[in-house]
Design an enzyme around this catalytic site. Structure first.
Site, mmCIF file in Angstrom:
data_model
loop_
_atom_site.group_PDB
_atom_site.id
_atom_site.type_symbol
_atom_site.label_atom_id
_atom_site.label_comp_id
_atom_site.label_asym_id
_atom_site.label_seq_id
_atom_site.Cartn_x
_atom_site.Cartn_y
_atom_site.Cartn_z
ATOM 1 N N GLY A 14 26.013 26.030 14.297
ATOM 2 C CA GLY A 14 25.951 24.961 15.303
ATOM 3 C C GLY A 14 25.770 25.503 16.714
ATOM 4 O O GLY A 14 25.713 26.715 16.928
ATOM 5 N N SER A 108 37.460 18.691 23.062
ATOM 6 C CA SER A 108 36.366 18.100 23.831
ATOM 7 C C SER A 108 36.959 17.419 25.061
ATOM 8 O O SER A 108 38.104 16.943 25.015
ATOM 9 C CB SER A 108 35.660 17.061 22.971
ATOM 10 O OG SER A 108 34.850 16.224 23.771
ATOM 11 N N SER A 109 36.162 17.320 26.125
ATOM 12 C CA SER A 109 36.675 16.653 27.328
ATOM 13 C C SER A 109 36.888 15.155 27.099
ATOM 14 O O SER A 109 37.560 14.500 27.900
ATOM 15 C CB SER A 109 35.728 16.869 28.507
ATOM 16 O OG SER A 109 34.444 16.372 28.221
ATOM 17 N N CYS A 110 36.337 14.606 26.007
ATOM 18 C CA CYS A 110 36.512 13.170 25.763
ATOM 19 C C CYS A 110 37.917 12.824 25.251
ATOM 20 O O CYS A 110 38.232 11.658 25.051
ATOM 21 C CB CYS A 110 35.450 12.632 24.813
ATOM 22 S SG CYS A 110 35.644 13.186 23.128
ATOM 23 N N TYR A 137 36.251 9.990 17.679
ATOM 24 C CA TYR A 137 36.115 11.450 17.765
ATOM 25 C C TYR A 137 37.273 12.025 18.590
ATOM 26 O O TYR A 137 37.877 13.039 18.226
ATOM 27 C CB TYR A 137 34.775 11.755 18.424
ATOM 28 C CG TYR A 137 34.465 13.211 18.634
ATOM 29 C CD1 TYR A 137 34.125 14.032 17.568
ATOM 30 C CD2 TYR A 137 34.469 13.763 19.922
ATOM 31 C CE1 TYR A 137 33.809 15.365 17.773
ATOM 32 C CE2 TYR A 137 34.153 15.087 20.136
ATOM 33 C CZ TYR A 137 33.820 15.884 19.057
ATOM 34 O OH TYR A 137 33.506 17.208 19.263
ATOM 35 N N LYS A 141 40.138 14.808 17.600
ATOM 36 C CA LYS A 141 40.342 16.047 18.363
ATOM 37 C C LYS A 141 41.791 16.134 18.879
ATOM 38 O O LYS A 141 42.374 17.219 18.902
ATOM 39 C CB LYS A 141 39.345 16.129 19.522
ATOM 40 C CG LYS A 141 37.919 16.394 19.070
ATOM 41 C CD LYS A 141 37.784 17.789 18.470
ATOM 42 C CE LYS A 141 36.385 18.144 18.056
ATOM 43 N NZ LYS A 141 36.309 19.459 17.392
ATOM 44 N N PRO A 164 36.299 22.225 25.787
ATOM 45 C CA PRO A 164 35.031 22.412 26.488
ATOM 46 C C PRO A 164 34.496 21.097 27.045
ATOM 47 O O PRO A 164 34.746 20.027 26.480
ATOM 48 C CB PRO A 164 34.095 22.949 25.413
ATOM 49 C CG PRO A 164 34.753 22.720 24.112
ATOM 50 C CD PRO A 164 36.149 22.243 24.339
ATOM 51 N N HIS A 180 22.989 14.603 21.977
ATOM 52 C CA HIS A 180 23.533 14.394 23.320
ATOM 53 C C HIS A 180 22.385 14.229 24.314
ATOM 54 O O HIS A 180 21.224 14.466 23.980
ATOM 55 C CB HIS A 180 24.419 15.580 23.707
ATOM 56 C CG HIS A 180 25.700 15.644 22.935
ATOM 57 N ND1 HIS A 180 25.879 16.488 21.862
ATOM 58 C CD2 HIS A 180 26.859 14.944 23.069
ATOM 59 C CE1 HIS A 180 27.096 16.317 21.378
ATOM 60 N NE2 HIS A 180 27.712 15.378 22.083
ATOM 61 N N ARG A 210 28.291 13.800 34.538
ATOM 62 C CA ARG A 210 28.679 14.696 33.444
ATOM 63 C C ARG A 210 28.667 16.139 33.945
ATOM 64 O O ARG A 210 27.830 16.528 34.748
ATOM 65 C CB ARG A 210 27.702 14.577 32.264
ATOM 66 C CG ARG A 210 27.754 13.257 31.513
ATOM 67 C CD ARG A 210 29.040 13.086 30.727
ATOM 68 N NE ARG A 210 29.049 11.826 29.980
ATOM 69 C CZ ARG A 210 29.471 10.656 30.474
ATOM 70 N NH1 ARG A 210 29.920 10.579 31.713
ATOM 71 N NH2 ARG A 210 29.448 9.565 29.715
ATOM 72 N N ASP A 270 26.761 3.350 28.933
ATOM 73 C CA ASP A 270 26.923 4.464 29.881
ATOM 74 C C ASP A 270 28.000 5.435 29.420
ATOM 75 O O ASP A 270 27.981 6.605 29.755
ATOM 76 C CB ASP A 270 27.365 3.915 31.250
ATOM 77 C CG ASP A 270 26.187 3.646 32.167
ATOM 78 O OD1 ASP A 270 25.082 4.147 31.880
ATOM 79 O OD2 ASP A 270 26.393 2.937 33.170
HETATM 80 O O1 GFB Z 1 25.467 13.111 26.050
HETATM 81 P P1 GFB Z 1 25.840 11.732 25.680
HETATM 82 O O2 GFB Z 1 25.232 11.168 24.474
HETATM 83 O O3 GFB Z 1 27.395 11.600 25.498
HETATM 84 O O4 GFB Z 1 25.444 10.753 26.891
HETATM 85 P P2 GFB Z 1 28.741 11.369 26.368
HETATM 86 C C1 GFB Z 1 25.752 11.016 28.220
HETATM 87 C C2 GFB Z 1 25.121 9.968 29.118
HETATM 88 O O5 GFB Z 1 23.708 10.113 29.091
HETATM 89 C C3 GFB Z 1 25.431 8.525 28.733
HETATM 90 C C4 GFB Z 1 23.091 8.833 28.933
HETATM 91 O O6 GFB Z 1 25.663 7.787 29.931
HETATM 92 C C5 GFB Z 1 24.121 8.082 28.083
HETATM 93 O O7 GFB Z 1 23.902 6.674 28.161
HETATM 94 N N1 GFB Z 1 21.754 8.977 28.326
HETATM 95 C C6 GFB Z 1 20.588 8.698 28.942
HETATM 96 C C7 GFB Z 1 21.469 9.400 27.076
HETATM 97 N N2 GFB Z 1 19.572 8.851 28.112
HETATM 98 C C8 GFB Z 1 20.073 9.306 26.937
HETATM 99 C C9 GFB Z 1 19.480 9.662 25.692
HETATM 100 O O8 GFB Z 1 18.266 9.605 25.486
HETATM 101 N N3 GFB Z 1 20.326 10.112 24.731
HETATM 102 C C10 GFB Z 1 21.694 10.209 24.928
HETATM 103 N N4 GFB Z 1 22.450 10.674 23.934
HETATM 104 N N5 GFB Z 1 22.271 9.826 26.081
HETATM 105 C C11 GFB Z 1 29.714 12.246 24.149
HETATM 106 C C12 GFB Z 1 30.801 11.744 23.238
HETATM 107 O O9 GFB Z 1 29.801 11.404 25.218
HETATM 108 O O10 GFB Z 1 29.912 13.543 24.634
HETATM 109 C C13 GFB Z 1 31.349 12.764 22.345
HETATM 110 O O11 GFB Z 1 30.316 10.609 22.564
HETATM 111 C C14 GFB Z 1 31.545 14.116 22.994
HETATM 112 O O12 GFB Z 1 32.536 12.303 21.818
HETATM 113 C C15 GFB Z 1 30.354 14.516 23.780
HETATM 114 O O13 GFB Z 1 32.693 14.115 23.808
HETATM 115 C C16 GFB Z 1 30.544 15.818 24.549
HETATM 116 O O14 GFB Z 1 28.966 12.457 27.355
HETATM 117 O O15 GFB Z 1 28.776 9.986 26.941
#
Ligand code: GFB
Length: 306
Positions: A14, A108-110, A137, A141, A164, A180, A210, A270
């Site tokens: 991974g 995870s920071s979440c 999730y 964690k 992390p 992500h 982020r 979001d």
């Molecule tokens: O990285 P992400 O999927 O996870 O999304 P989180 C971060 C932000 O990017 C959100 C926006 O506000 C999304 O709406 N975003 C914009 C997108 N365009 C896109 C896209 O095309 N794809 C994705 N995926 N996002 C996760 C958690 O949260 O982070 C997990 O669900 C974990 O549990 C991980 O902690 C590190 O940062 O929101």
């Protein structure tokens, strides 16, 4: 850890596990142990116990988990909760049974409350409600953190937990449904450029903030913690800098050379408005991130192209 140590990296293919593996190899540790999913299903308690009792690792990096972006977390709550509990329960318990000398669990920071004061200190754990899109999730964690602390208290195991921030790097997942944001935007901008599409659609409003950390920096932190940290208290591992998703899209647009427009689909969630961690505890111990976000994204894009 010394050169005789038998070191098991759970999840070595991974994003995070492969970076830890590269770091350990670069430092010349000769006795690294890995198992593919086909060789060992970490969700199977009997198989995991047999593996630990036969292989007898001294040190364990627990980087195996079911992970995904905001959409995957939001739409597969059962899998994110159940599979992560299975994997971490099996590995942590078998590590205790087989006499592992030290284990590092990756959270995870979440795990922190949605509205935790920023930057988020380790003490914020369990002080408020979680972000709904990833609470399943996060609960898994948090259970993993507590399991490490419980084995520490009851059995004297040296099991530690690091938190992390949002990670990126080689061997990331580029599936747009489950990835992500950072790999998703690299793929979207790249494909739009090569296909001549006039626009790229990003999710949400672009306003969430982020904090991103390159997996190679996290790997250095994990090895550092394995060597220098033995405390019940969890420890944050971040870059200390956050950017808005809109800014991130701007950087990726620039790196990929996409010339068209970016539109925001506000019907998509979001998630947490901001989750910048306070990483001063690990900074004060002597670890620092080395890879700037722009440089890291350039590297990842080259990796993606090959
Ligand atoms: O990285 P992400 O999927 O996870 O999304 P989180 C971060 C932000 O990017 C959100 C926006 O506000 C999304 O709406 N975003 C914009 C997108 N365009 C896109 C896209 O095309 N794809 C994705 N995926 N996002 C996760 C958690 O949260 O982070 C997990 O669900 C974990 O549990 C991980 O902690 C590190 O940062 O929101």
């Amino acid at each position: 850890m010394n050169l005789d140590s038998r070191i098991f990296v759970a999840g070595h293919l991974g994003l995070v596990g492969s970076a830890i593996w590269r770091e350990l190899q670069a430092r010349g540790f000769p006795n690294l142990i890995a198992q593919t999913r086909q060789q060992l299903d970490l969700r199977d308690p009997r198989a995991v116990t047999e593996f630990f009792l036969s292989q007898r690792p001294d040190f364990v990096f627990l980087a195996a988990a079911k992970v995904g972006g905001i959409h995957a977390n939001n739409t597969q709550p059962a899998a994110f909760l159940y599979e992560n509990l299975q994997i971490q329960n099996n590995v942590i318990h078998a590590a205790h049974q087989s006499g592992v000398r030290k284990l590092l669990f990756l959270g995870s920071s979440c795990i922190y409350p949605k509205h935790a004061p920023q930057p988020i200190k380790e003490e914020s754990l369990l002080t408020g409600p979680l972000e709904p899109t990833n609470e399943w999730y996060a609960i898994a964690k948090i259970a993993g953190i507590k399991l490490c602390q419980a084995y520490r208290r009851q059995h004297g195991c040296d099991f530690i937990s690091a938190m992390p921030t949002n990670m990126y790097g080689p061997n990331d997942n580029y599936d747009l449904e489950t990835s992500h944001v950072l790999p998703a935007l690299i793929r979207k901008f790249h494909e739009a450029k090569v296909s001549g599409y006039p626009q790229v659609t990003c999710w949400g409003t672009g306003t969430p903030l982020r904090e991103f950390l390159h997996a190679d920096d996290l790997a250095r932190a994990c090895v550092f913690l394995m060597q220098h940290y033995s405390d019940e208290q969890i420890i944050n591992v971040g870059s200390g800098i956050d950017v808005s998703i809109r800014e991130l899209a701007g950087i990726i647009q620039c790196v990929t050379g996409f010339q068209g427009n970016v539109v925001w689909d506000a019907s998509k969630p979001d998630g947490t408005p901001r989750k910048l961690m306070d990483s001063s505890r690990i900074f004060n111990l002597g670890w620092r991130p080395e890879i700037r976000l722009e440089d890291g994204i350039h590297g990842v894009y080259e990796d993606f192209l090959t």
